[in-house]
Design an enzyme around this catalytic site. Structure first.
Site, PDB file in Angstrom:
ATOM      1  N   ASP A 143       0.379  -1.206   0.173  1.00 44.21           N
ATOM      2  CA  ASP A 143       0.525   0.495  -0.175  1.00 44.21           C
ATOM      3  C   ASP A 143       0.815   0.955   0.437  1.00 44.21           C
ATOM      4  O   ASP A 143       1.794   1.053   0.414  1.00 44.21           O
ATOM      5  CB  ASP A 143      -0.890  -0.029   1.402  1.00 44.21           C
ATOM      6  N   ASN A 191      -2.773  12.878  -4.066  1.00 44.33           N
ATOM      7  CA  ASN A 191      -3.361  13.359  -4.502  1.00 44.33           C
ATOM      8  C   ASN A 191      -3.953  14.975  -4.398  1.00 44.33           C
ATOM      9  O   ASN A 191      -4.253  15.691  -5.119  1.00 44.33           O
ATOM     10  CB  ASN A 191      -4.747  12.729  -4.498  1.00 44.33           C
ATOM     11  N   ASP A 226      -1.954   9.613 -11.183  1.00 44.19           N
ATOM     12  CA  ASP A 226      -1.748   8.538 -11.301  1.00 44.19           C
ATOM     13  C   ASP A 226      -0.259   8.085 -11.963  1.00 44.19           C
ATOM     14  O   ASP A 226      -0.391   6.589 -12.443  1.00 44.19           O
ATOM     15  CB  ASP A 226      -2.882   8.462 -13.006  1.00 44.19           C
ATOM     16  N   GLU A 248      -4.836   2.516  -4.252  1.00 45.71           N
ATOM     17  CA  GLU A 248      -2.811   2.603  -4.313  1.00 45.71           C
ATOM     18  C   GLU A 248      -2.797   1.294  -4.112  1.00 45.71           C
ATOM     19  O   GLU A 248      -1.569   1.502  -2.918  1.00 45.71           O
ATOM     20  CB  GLU A 248      -3.171   4.183  -3.489  1.00 45.71           C
TER      21      GLU A 248
END
Ligand code: GH3
Ligand code: MG
Ligand code: MG
Ligand code: MG
Length: 316
Positions: free
Chosen positions: A195, A203, A212, A238
């Site tokens: 993770d 973000n 991304d 993610e």
């Protein structure tokens, strides 16, 4: 079921296109009769079909094995009845299996023609050969063969898409789940649950598009630092997973540590930005008779511990 419009958007043709030209198609024409070979070549050439002639079975077979053909036009009587045997040989070999076979036969050879269909011939014309009939039947077989090739390519592409994560190009969750089921059936598996740390702030700070890009770069680093036999997949969001053969927890821990370092050892460059990214990893080694869900749950507990202990670390 796919709607017709959806299928078309995805590039699927519903059937062979009868208006499609066959010009440039390659035909093998195998007949013992020189005059017939010349006549039939001329007829096929009217549709732009390029003809390679063979005067006996051995030459024909050699050509078929070494060149690409869209159709084989075979005289039934080639080498005293070897024409049929050639047709069945073509069906037995993968290099020639897809090449349509059009038999040229005499009117008293109808029974052999019927046998020919059982051996894999696709169509026939009777002597004296009618030019328009030969052309129509040849075009039909060539189009059908090309359509079949397209379907096969489409199927291949669809299968690829069905197991691929479109953002990263890694395998997707569906694929890795199946793969883990297979490993567990075969005796065991090791799972790394990965993770990205504090990804929400990437973000929030830089925007989703840069997020991304970071995911793609993380995926690439994971891929580069694994063996080809290990399956790495995007599990969702993610999160990534690596599915490996069963191995001692310490060995799996070393693999995980290598991946952790590969991600954090140098910043991810996005344009002029330089982002420090790290991952946390939970490792799980399957116990006997454990399911994929149980394995994932065990890895998740380890991952949670890695997060709680400060992130950018591996827990087993
Ligand atoms: P932690 O270290 O605890 O994992 O913190 P985190 O911020 O990574 O955890 P959290 O689960 O709160 O946030 C994950 C974020 O990942 C939330 C979501 O916006 C983002 N995310 C999930 N999928 C995608 C994606 O496909 N693209 C992008 N850019 N962001 C995604
Ligand atoms: Mg997460
Ligand atoms: Mg989280
Ligand atoms: Mg996270």
């Amino acid at each position: 079921r796919l709607r017709a419009e959806t299928a078309r958007d995805l590039g699927f043709e519903p059937m062979p296109d009868p208006s499609r030209s066959v010009a440039g198609a390659h035909a093998l024409l195998a007949t013992e009769d020189e005059a017939e070979a010349t006549a039939l070549s001329g007829i096929l050439a009217q549709d732009g079909i390029v003809v390679t002639r063979a005067s006996d079975v051995n030459i024909a077979w050699d050509r078929l094995l070494h060149e690409e053909f869209d159709i084989a036009v075979l005289s039934l009587w080639l080498d005293d009845g070897e024409g049929l045997r050639l047709a069945s040989r073509m069906r037995a070999q993968s290099a020639t299996r897809e090449v349509p076979v059009l038999l040229v036969a005499d009117t008293d050879q109808r029974n052999q023609v019927l046998r020919g269909f059982d051996l894999g011939a696709n169509d026939h014309v009777l002597r004296p050969v009618d030019a328009n009939e030969l052309r129509a039947r040849a075009r039909n077989q060539i189009r059908r063969k090309r359509y079949q090739e397209r379907l096969r390519a489409d199927l291949q592409r669809s299968l690829e898409m069905a197991v691929t994560d479109s953002l990263t190009g890694l395998r997707n969750r569906r694929y890795v789940t199946r793969h883990l089921e297979g490993l567990l059936r075969a005796g065991g598996a090791t799972l790394l649950l990965i993770d990205v740390d504090r990804f929400k702030s990437v973000n929030d700070t830089y925007g989703h598009a840069i997020g991304d890009t970071v995911l793609r770069e993380v995926a690439e680093r994971l891929r580069l630092h694994l063996r080809a036999v290990d399956v790495v997949a995007r599990f969702g969001g993610e999160e990534f997973v690596v599915a490996m053969a069963p191995q001692p927890a310490d060995d799996a821990g070393l693999v995980a540590e290598r991946l952790r370092l590969a991600v954090c050892e140098r910043p991810v460059q996005v344009g002029d930005k330089s982002l420090d990214i790290s991952i946390s990893i939970g490792v799980a080694v399957a116990r006997p008779d454990c399911t994929v869900d149980e394995l994932a749950a065990t890895a998740d507990i380890a991952l949670y511990r890695a997060k709680a202990l400060g992130r950018n670390r591996v827990e087993i």
